[in-house]
Scaffold this active site. Structure first.
Site, short mmCIF file in Angstrom:
data_model
loop_
_atom_site.label_atom_id
_atom_site.label_comp_id
_atom_site.label_asym_id
_atom_site.label_seq_id
_atom_site.Cartn_x
_atom_site.Cartn_y
_atom_site.Cartn_z
N LYS A 65 -9.02 5.49 5.64
CA LYS A 65 -7.80 4.80 5.20
C LYS A 65 -8.14 3.66 4.26
CE LYS A 65 -4.33 5.56 8.81
NZ LYS A 65 -3.49 4.91 9.83
N GLY A 66 -7.54 3.66 3.08
CA GLY A 66 -7.74 2.59 2.12
C GLY A 66 -9.07 2.67 1.38
N SER A 76 -2.49 0.52 -4.45
CA SER A 76 -3.04 1.66 -3.71
C SER A 76 -4.35 2.14 -4.30
CB SER A 76 -2.03 2.81 -3.74
OG SER A 76 -2.58 4.00 -3.22
N ALA A 77 -5.24 2.60 -3.42
CA ALA A 77 -6.51 3.19 -3.87
C ALA A 77 -6.30 4.57 -4.47
CB ALA A 77 -7.48 3.28 -2.69
N SER A 78 -5.13 5.16 -4.21
CA SER A 78 -4.85 6.51 -4.68
C SER A 78 -4.74 6.57 -6.20
CB SER A 78 -3.54 7.02 -4.06
OG SER A 78 -3.17 8.25 -4.66
N LYS A 79 -5.36 7.58 -6.80
CA LYS A 79 -5.23 7.80 -8.24
C LYS A 79 -4.02 8.68 -8.53
CE LYS A 79 -10.05 7.08 -9.54
NZ LYS A 79 -11.22 7.59 -10.29
N ASN A 80 -3.35 9.12 -7.47
CA ASN A 80 -2.18 10.00 -7.62
C ASN A 80 -0.88 9.30 -7.24
OD1 ASN A 80 -3.72 12.53 -8.24
ND2 ASN A 80 -4.58 12.09 -6.24
N SER A 90 -11.76 4.44 -1.30
CA SER A 90 -11.68 5.21 -2.55
C SER A 90 -12.17 6.64 -2.34
CB SER A 90 -12.50 4.55 -3.65
OG SER A 90 -13.89 4.68 -3.39
N ARG A 91 -11.82 7.51 -3.27
CA ARG A 91 -12.17 8.93 -3.16
C ARG A 91 -13.69 9.13 -3.09
NH1 ARG A 91 -10.16 11.99 -8.07
NH2 ARG A 91 -8.21 11.07 -7.36
N GLU A 104 0.39 -3.44 4.67
CA GLU A 104 -0.76 -2.55 4.81
C GLU A 104 -0.84 -1.92 6.19
OE1 GLU A 104 -3.45 -1.06 3.91
OE2 GLU A 104 -3.80 -1.64 1.84
N ASP A 105 -1.33 -0.68 6.23
CA ASP A 105 -1.54 -0.03 7.53
C ASP A 105 -3.02 0.07 7.89
OD1 ASP A 105 -2.19 1.95 5.59
OD2 ASP A 105 -1.88 3.52 7.09
N LYS A 118 -10.70 -1.62 -1.43
CA LYS A 118 -10.42 -2.55 -0.34
C LYS A 118 -11.57 -2.43 0.66
CE LYS A 118 -5.59 -1.24 -0.94
NZ LYS A 118 -4.48 -0.46 -0.35
N LYS A 153 -11.66 18.36 -4.44
CA LYS A 153 -10.81 17.86 -3.36
C LYS A 153 -9.49 17.35 -3.94
CE LYS A 153 -8.98 14.41 -0.79
NZ LYS A 153 -8.19 13.22 -1.21
N TRP A 167 -9.69 17.19 2.53
CA TRP A 167 -11.07 16.85 2.89
C TRP A 167 -11.64 17.87 3.87
CZ3 TRP A 167 -13.60 14.28 -0.30
CH2 TRP A 167 -13.19 13.06 -0.86
N ASP A 193 0.88 -1.16 0.00
CA ASP A 193 0.00 0.00 0.00
C ASP A 193 0.93 1.22 0.00
OD1 ASP A 193 -2.32 1.60 0.29
OD2 ASP A 193 -2.01 1.68 2.45
N LEU A 194 0.40 2.38 -0.35
CA LEU A 194 1.23 3.58 -0.42
C LEU A 194 1.13 4.42 0.86
CD1 LEU A 194 3.08 5.45 -2.11
CD2 LEU A 194 0.99 6.52 -3.00
N ASP A 195 -0.06 4.98 1.09
CA ASP A 195 -0.24 5.87 2.24
C ASP A 195 -0.10 5.12 3.56
OD1 ASP A 195 -0.79 7.77 0.37
OD2 ASP A 195 -2.95 7.76 0.64
N THR A 228 0.95 10.41 3.36
CA THR A 228 0.22 11.48 2.68
C THR A 228 -1.12 11.74 3.38
OG1 THR A 228 -0.85 9.98 1.12
CG2 THR A 228 1.25 10.95 0.45
#
Length: 219
Positions: free
Chosen positions: A44-45, A113-117, A47-48, A168-169, A144, A75, A24, A8-10, A16
């Site tokens: 956490k984890g 990661s769920a992040s699109k960035n 989607s936007r 994963e966190d 997730k 956002k 948000w 996972d990323l964040d 981040t």
């Protein structure tokens, strides 16, 4: 035998969460209500769009689908502006070193990661080259705890799910690993990540030995 590590990323590679929280909070405030750090933990984890639905529900605000798309875009624009501040060296302690170590040992690596960035963040950190595959929010349709992002990560690096370890966190991320039939390493508190195979405070506390010890657990 473990052949790949999926991250996972964040909260695992980089923090981040503070930027997500600020973006948000700015959005919630613009709609006339507040958004707390405790509430942010529940995203956490997620989607936007699912995060936005939760926040609007907390604020008692109802929006049309079109309005929600506009709010999510707003956002994200604020968030992307904020993450431009990220620079090489801002990875979480031990993250870059562990990635380098496992790659040298012959393990495949993928981001899930769920992040699109995610791509922007990895580029700003200068560590894109440490991943064999990047599966992010642009590549999946399910959030997730659905295991889609990790199953695609394993497939992208040519390994079976039971040959993969997920780092994963978030509880939802650990549940995704379990649903996918993968090993899991929780990053954080053992009392929170109770379903993880092992829990460490950060990647600085991981080693090849701990990675190999997971193979004693049948999947």
């Amino acid at each position: 035998m473990i052949k790949a590590c999926l991250f996972d990323l964040d909260g695992v590679v980089v923090d981040t969460a503070v930027y997500h929280y600020k973006a948000w909070k700015k959005l919630a405030n613009s709609l006339g209500f507040d958004f707390t750090e405790v509430q942010n933990e529940e995203l956490k984890g997620v989607s936007r769009m699912d995060s936005l639905k939760k926040i609007l529900a907390w604020g008692g605000v109802s929006k049309s689908g079109e309005e929600m798309n506009a709010l999510a875009t707003q956002k994200n624009e604020w968030y992307v502006d904020m993450i431009q501040q990220i620079k090489p060296g801002e990875e979480l302690p031990g993250a870059k070193e562990f990635l380098q170590k496992i790659r040298e040992a012959g393990y495949k690596t993928a981001l899930g990661s769920a992040s699109k960035n995610a791509g922007i963040i990895l580029n700003n950190l200068g560590i894109t080259n440490l991943f064999d595959a990047i599966i992010d929010g642009n590549s999946v349709t399910h959030s997730k705890p659905d295991p889609e992002v990790f199953l695609k990560g394993a497939e992208a690096v040519g390994v079976q799910p039971n040959e993969s370890v997920v780092f994963e966190d978030a509880v939802a991320g650990i549940e995704a690993a379990i649903a996918g039939g993968m090993y899991s390493v929780g990053i954080g508190q053992p009392e929170v990540l109770t379903k993880a195979d092992i829990v460490v405070p950060g990647l600085y506390d991981m080693s090849i030995e701990k990675l190999k010890s997971l193979e004693k657990i049948s999947k």
